[in-house]
Motif scaffolding. Structure first.
Motif, PDB file in Angstrom:
ATOM      1  N   CYS A  56     -16.457  -8.594  36.697  1.00 39.66           N
ATOM      2  CA  CYS A  56     -15.779  -9.065  37.900  1.00 39.66           C
ATOM      3  C   CYS A  56     -15.618 -10.634  37.925  1.00 39.66           C
ATOM      4  CB  CYS A  56     -15.970  -8.594  39.217  1.00 39.66           C
ATOM      5  SG  CYS A  56     -15.694  -6.711  39.375  1.00 39.66           S
ATOM      6  N   ALA A  57     -14.697 -11.342  37.926  1.00 40.83           N
ATOM      7  CA  ALA A  57     -14.642 -12.710  37.920  1.00 40.83           C
ATOM      8  C   ALA A  57     -14.618 -13.263  39.552  1.00 40.83           C
ATOM      9  CB  ALA A  57     -13.397 -13.442  37.166  1.00 40.83           C
ATOM     10  N   GLY A  58     -14.491 -14.565  39.653  1.00 40.80           N
ATOM     11  CA  GLY A  58     -14.627 -15.268  40.806  1.00 40.80           C
ATOM     12  C   GLY A  58     -13.322 -15.442  41.638  1.00 40.80           C
ATOM     13  N   GLY A  59     -13.142 -16.225  42.503  1.00 43.16           N
ATOM     14  CA  GLY A  59     -11.900 -16.540  43.180  1.00 43.16           C
ATOM     15  C   GLY A  59     -12.309 -16.668  44.714  1.00 43.16           C
ATOM     16  N   VAL A  60     -13.301 -17.183  45.229  1.00 39.71           N
ATOM     17  CA  VAL A  60     -13.789 -17.390  46.452  1.00 39.71           C
ATOM     18  C   VAL A  60     -13.312 -15.923  47.245  1.00 39.71           C
ATOM     19  CG1 VAL A  60     -13.790 -19.071  48.435  1.00 39.71           C
ATOM     20  CG2 VAL A  60     -13.108 -19.629  46.164  1.00 39.71           C
ATOM     21  N   ILE A  61     -12.759 -16.296  48.531  1.00 39.60           N
ATOM     22  CA  ILE A  61     -12.784 -14.758  49.584  1.00 39.60           C
ATOM     23  C   ILE A  61     -11.668 -14.188  49.062  1.00 39.60           C
ATOM     24  CG2 ILE A  61     -12.250 -13.954  51.964  1.00 39.60           C
ATOM     25  CD1 ILE A  61     -13.408 -16.648  52.978  1.00 39.60           C
ATOM     26  N   GLU A  62     -10.466 -14.933  48.759  1.00 42.54           N
ATOM     27  CA  GLU A  62      -9.068 -13.911  48.377  1.00 42.54           C
ATOM     28  C   GLU A  62      -9.456 -13.354  47.025  1.00 42.54           C
ATOM     29  OE1 GLU A  62      -8.031 -18.411  47.181  1.00 42.54           O
ATOM     30  OE2 GLU A  62      -9.203 -17.316  48.805  1.00 42.54           O
ATOM     31  N   GLY A  63     -10.325 -13.867  46.131  1.00 42.05           N
ATOM     32  CA  GLY A  63     -10.442 -13.260  44.881  1.00 42.05           C
ATOM     33  C   GLY A  63     -11.343 -11.998  45.116  1.00 42.05           C
ATOM     34  N   ALA A  64     -12.201 -11.951  46.069  1.00 49.71           N
ATOM     35  CA  ALA A  64     -13.209 -11.194  46.327  1.00 49.71           C
ATOM     36  C   ALA A  64     -12.399  -9.777  46.851  1.00 49.71           C
ATOM     37  CB  ALA A  64     -14.451 -11.103  47.185  1.00 49.71           C
ATOM     38  N   ILE A  65     -11.429 -10.149  47.767  1.00 48.87           N
ATOM     39  CA  ILE A  65     -10.471  -9.006  48.627  1.00 48.87           C
ATOM     40  C   ILE A  65      -9.555  -8.542  47.505  1.00 48.87           C
ATOM     41  CG2 ILE A  65      -8.675  -9.010  50.078  1.00 48.87           C
ATOM     42  CD1 ILE A  65     -10.179 -10.948  51.927  1.00 48.87           C
ATOM     43  N   TYR A  66      -9.131  -9.260  46.662  1.00 43.06           N
ATOM     44  CA  TYR A  66      -8.160  -8.866  45.493  1.00 43.06           C
ATOM     45  C   TYR A  66      -8.775  -7.827  44.666  1.00 43.06           C
ATOM     46  CZ  TYR A  66      -5.772  -8.576  41.027  1.00 43.06           C
ATOM     47  OH  TYR A  66      -4.886  -7.939  39.996  1.00 43.06           O
ATOM     48  N   GLU A  67     -10.280  -7.994  44.468  1.00 41.47           N
ATOM     49  CA  GLU A  67     -11.173  -7.115  43.594  1.00 41.47           C
ATOM     50  C   GLU A  67     -11.108  -5.850  44.233  1.00 41.47           C
ATOM     51  OE1 GLU A  67     -13.450 -10.643  40.864  1.00 41.47           O
ATOM     52  OE2 GLU A  67     -14.170  -9.756  42.429  1.00 41.47           O
ATOM     53  N   VAL A  68     -11.474  -5.891  45.650  1.00 45.27           N
ATOM     54  CA  VAL A  68     -11.638  -4.856  46.319  1.00 45.27           C
ATOM     55  C   VAL A  68     -10.629  -3.678  46.180  1.00 45.27           C
ATOM     56  CG1 VAL A  68     -12.012  -3.760  48.642  1.00 45.27           C
ATOM     57  CG2 VAL A  68     -13.456  -5.656  47.936  1.00 45.27           C
ATOM     58  N   GLY A  69      -9.257  -4.381  46.442  1.00 46.76           N
ATOM     59  CA  GLY A  69      -7.995  -3.548  46.233  1.00 46.76           C
ATOM     60  C   GLY A  69      -7.987  -2.981  44.906  1.00 46.76           C
ATOM     61  N   ALA A  70      -8.071  -3.817  44.007  1.00 48.48           N
ATOM     62  CA  ALA A  70      -7.819  -3.478  42.519  1.00 48.48           C
ATOM     63  C   ALA A  70      -8.903  -2.199  42.259  1.00 48.48           C
ATOM     64  CB  ALA A  70      -8.050  -4.664  41.604  1.00 48.48           C
ATOM     65  N   GLY A 105     -17.156 -12.269  42.421  1.00 51.84           N
ATOM     66  CA  GLY A 105     -17.345 -11.007  41.714  1.00 51.84           C
ATOM     67  C   GLY A 105     -18.777 -10.457  41.597  1.00 51.84           C
ATOM     68  N   ALA A 106     -19.658 -11.261  41.650  1.00 52.47           N
ATOM     69  CA  ALA A 106     -20.921 -11.041  41.808  1.00 52.47           C
ATOM     70  C   ALA A 106     -21.626 -10.522  42.992  1.00 52.47           C
ATOM     71  CB  ALA A 106     -21.936 -12.397  41.644  1.00 52.47           C
ATOM     72  N   LEU A 107     -20.955 -10.802  44.161  1.00 52.17           N
ATOM     73  CA  LEU A 107     -21.055  -9.947  45.220  1.00 52.17           C
ATOM     74  C   LEU A 107     -20.392  -8.810  45.333  1.00 52.17           C
ATOM     75  CD1 LEU A 107     -21.733  -9.997  48.466  1.00 52.17           C
ATOM     76  CD2 LEU A 107     -19.473 -11.048  48.599  1.00 52.17           C
ATOM     77  N   ILE A 108     -19.468  -8.501  44.667  1.00 55.50           N
ATOM     78  CA  ILE A 108     -18.724  -7.150  44.552  1.00 55.50           C
ATOM     79  C   ILE A 108     -19.503  -6.341  43.635  1.00 55.50           C
ATOM     80  CG2 ILE A 108     -16.767  -5.961  43.922  1.00 55.50           C
ATOM     81  CD1 ILE A 108     -16.426  -7.623  46.563  1.00 55.50           C
ATOM     82  N   GLY A 109     -19.981  -6.862  42.650  1.00 61.66           N
ATOM     83  CA  GLY A 109     -20.556  -6.059  41.545  1.00 61.66           C
ATOM     84  C   GLY A 109     -21.897  -5.533  42.107  1.00 61.66           C
ATOM     85  N   SER A 110     -22.608  -6.592  42.981  1.00 64.16           N
ATOM     86  CA  SER A 110     -24.088  -6.194  43.433  1.00 64.16           C
ATOM     87  C   SER A 110     -23.856  -4.933  44.480  1.00 64.16           C
ATOM     88  CB  SER A 110     -24.738  -7.349  44.035  1.00 64.16           C
ATOM     89  OG  SER A 110     -24.013  -7.460  45.358  1.00 64.16           O
ATOM     90  N   MET A 111     -22.742  -4.934  45.107  1.00 56.97           N
ATOM     91  CA  MET A 111     -22.578  -3.849  45.947  1.00 56.97           C
ATOM     92  C   MET A 111     -22.314  -2.559  45.196  1.00 56.97           C
ATOM     93  SD  MET A 111     -22.350  -5.053  49.286  1.00 56.97           S
ATOM     94  CE  MET A 111     -22.062  -6.438  50.408  1.00 56.97           C
ATOM     95  N   LEU A 112     -21.429  -2.699  44.382  1.00 59.22           N
ATOM     96  CA  LEU A 112     -20.862  -1.479  43.496  1.00 59.22           C
ATOM     97  C   LEU A 112     -22.394  -0.873  42.800  1.00 59.22           C
ATOM     98  CD1 LEU A 112     -17.672  -2.429  41.778  1.00 59.22           C
ATOM     99  CD2 LEU A 112     -17.854  -0.844  43.909  1.00 59.22           C
ATOM    100  N   ALA A 113     -23.103  -1.695  42.151  1.00 53.99           N
ATOM    101  CA  ALA A 113     -24.137  -1.270  41.786  1.00 53.99           C
ATOM    102  C   ALA A 113     -25.253  -0.584  42.470  1.00 53.99           C
ATOM    103  CB  ALA A 113     -25.092  -2.417  40.978  1.00 53.99           C
ATOM    104  N   ASN A 114     -25.198  -0.983  43.829  1.00 50.27           N
ATOM    105  CA  ASN A 114     -26.008  -0.310  44.761  1.00 50.27           C
ATOM    106  C   ASN A 114     -25.338   0.878  45.424  1.00 50.27           C
ATOM    107  OD1 ASN A 114     -28.770  -1.607  45.682  1.00 50.27           O
ATOM    108  ND2 ASN A 114     -27.635  -3.318  44.965  1.00 50.27           N
TER     109      ASN A 114
END
Length: 422
Positions: free
Chosen positions: A16-30, A55-64
């Motif tokens: 997962c790449a970055g993108g500040v807040i909107e990037g994280a929200i986009y990644e969650v929907g995808a 993307g590191a924030l999202i990845g750490s959540m999924l891995a957990n």
């Protein structure tokens, strides 16, 4: 994947790449769309997770073990687990210490400047003065230490998760850049796995100018996007056979929309220049990052020819991601819903290319899910919809079906016993 005639289980990863807040929200929907649309895929049960910046924030959540749909609820602060609800205020705390530290340098800097220009009056100029006082400019407007505190609480042992790379069952890698050398730092890898996950994510999200560099073990780190976008090579070098890549950072092409407006005799929309400096800088940053990403993915075709990569990102004519205001609850769920629907359409439109990649590793694209127009993450009021059977993995669905069958048989048995007793 073949060894002595026996097919090994494929190694599957997510980058997962970055993108500040909107990037994280986009990644969650995808990710919600991916999780429900690919039979056999469970995004909480992969072998490798690589994340940079948000993307590191999202990845750490999924891995957990945090489910993508639970993350979609957290987007609008409606997660079943309230500890997951991340408010924007956590991400935008003023860097008070940084400001104070720079102010303390002011008297000494002024004295040194006056002494220098007294001895060298010919060097006095506006640009020279700006350069002299450059050391007084803060390294960042905001401090993302509150993000570290938030994530440390989310990943605490009391929540059934872990903040320790070494205790995770899957491999989690968080990428940042060492400020003084420009070297990549892969937290979770050898030599850097002792750093708490929350601290590594704080370093990886330290976007220059926005956040202050993060000090870890006496070294300063910034956002890993400064070097590369997705950092897919980290997962590929670990032997990943199938890698899902989510990248929200793409430049927008407004000319396509403007051309369509002209065709229909409509007044074309304003250029990016009309939106001011932030839009110009954003487009410039996105173009640079996109160029590096394209170069990297071309290289992977030669360096890792046996691996399959599936890239999910916004279309270049999708301006909704570029101009989104994620501080509004409504806009947050709109961005997440938009990413969810756009990813579903992406998978459907490119099925001819995607299906063979998935099937080589034992997965199947679920056309019935992708063609179902009723599927949504939120209702019209922005309230998260409940999980459906299709959000589960094929094995989980089988367990639930078997459980239903057992309960049906038990119910029938109880009814027979009641009739006999009567």
């Amino acid at each position: 994947m073949m060894q002595n005639g026996v097919t090994d289980r494929p190694k599957v990863g997510l980058a997962c790449a970055g993108g500040v807040i909107e990037g994280a929200i986009y990644e969650v929907g995808a990710l919600c769309a991916l999780n429900e649309s690919i039979d056999g895929l469970t995004l909480n049960d992969l072998d490798t997770y690589v994340g940079v910046s948000s993307g590191a924030l999202i990845g750490s959540m999924l891995a957990n073990g945090v489910h993508p749909r639970e993350l979609s609820r957290a987007v609008v602060s409606s997660a079943t687990d309230s500890t997951l609800n991340l408010e924007p205020e956590v991400l935008f705390s003023p860097a008070i210490r940084e400001y104070a530290g720079r102010l303390r340098k002011l008297p000494r800097t002024v004295a040194q400047s006056l002494a220098y220009y007294a001895l060298n009056p010919g060097d006095l100029s506006l640009l020279g003065l700006l350069s002299t006082f450059g050391s007084l400019v803060p390294n960042g407007f905001f401090d993302n230490a509150p993000l570290e505190h938030f994530l440390a609480a989310v990943l605490s042992e009391t929540t059934g998760r872990t903040n320790d790379f070494r205790k995770l069952h899957p491999d989690l890698r968080v990428v940042a850049m060492h400020l003084d050398s420009a070297d990549l730092a892969v937290f979770g890898g050898p030599g850097l796995d002792h750093v708490p996950i929350s601290k590594a994510v704080q370093a990886s999200t330290a976007l220059p100018g926005l956040y202050c560099p993060v000090e870890i073990d006496g070294r300063h780190y910034i956002d890993g996007v400064a070097r590369r976008t997705v950092h897919a090579s980290v997962a590929l070098d670990a032997g990943t056979d199938l890698l899902f890549c989510i990248n929200p950072i793409v430049p927008v092409n407004l000319q396509l929309e403007q051309h369509a407006d002209r065709l229909f005799n409509a007044h074309p929309g304003p250029s990016l220049a009309a939106h001011g400096l932030p839009s110009v800088l954003s487009q410039t940053f996105r173009a640079i990052v996109d160029s590096r990403k394209r170069t990297g993915f071309k290289k992977y075709e030669h360096t890792h020819p046996d691996a399959d990569l599936l890239l999910i990102e916004p279309e270049c004519d999708d301006a909704s991601m570029f101009f989104s205001n994620v501080f509004s609850f409504k806009n947050r769920h709109d961005v997440c819903e938009h990413a969810y629907q756009a990813t579903r359409q992406h998978l459907l439109d490119r099925a001819d290319e995607i299906v063979p990649k998935l099937e080589r590793h034992g997965f199947r694209l679920r056309a019935d899910v992708l063609q179902d127009p009723s599927r949504r993450l939120f209702d019209d009021r922005g309230i998260p919809l409940p999980y459906s059977d299709h959000d589960l993995s094929s094995s989980a669905r089988a367990v639930f079906r078997e459980t239903d069958a057992v309960l049906d048989r038990l119910d029938a048995m109880l009814q027979r016993l009641e009739r006999r007793a009567a």
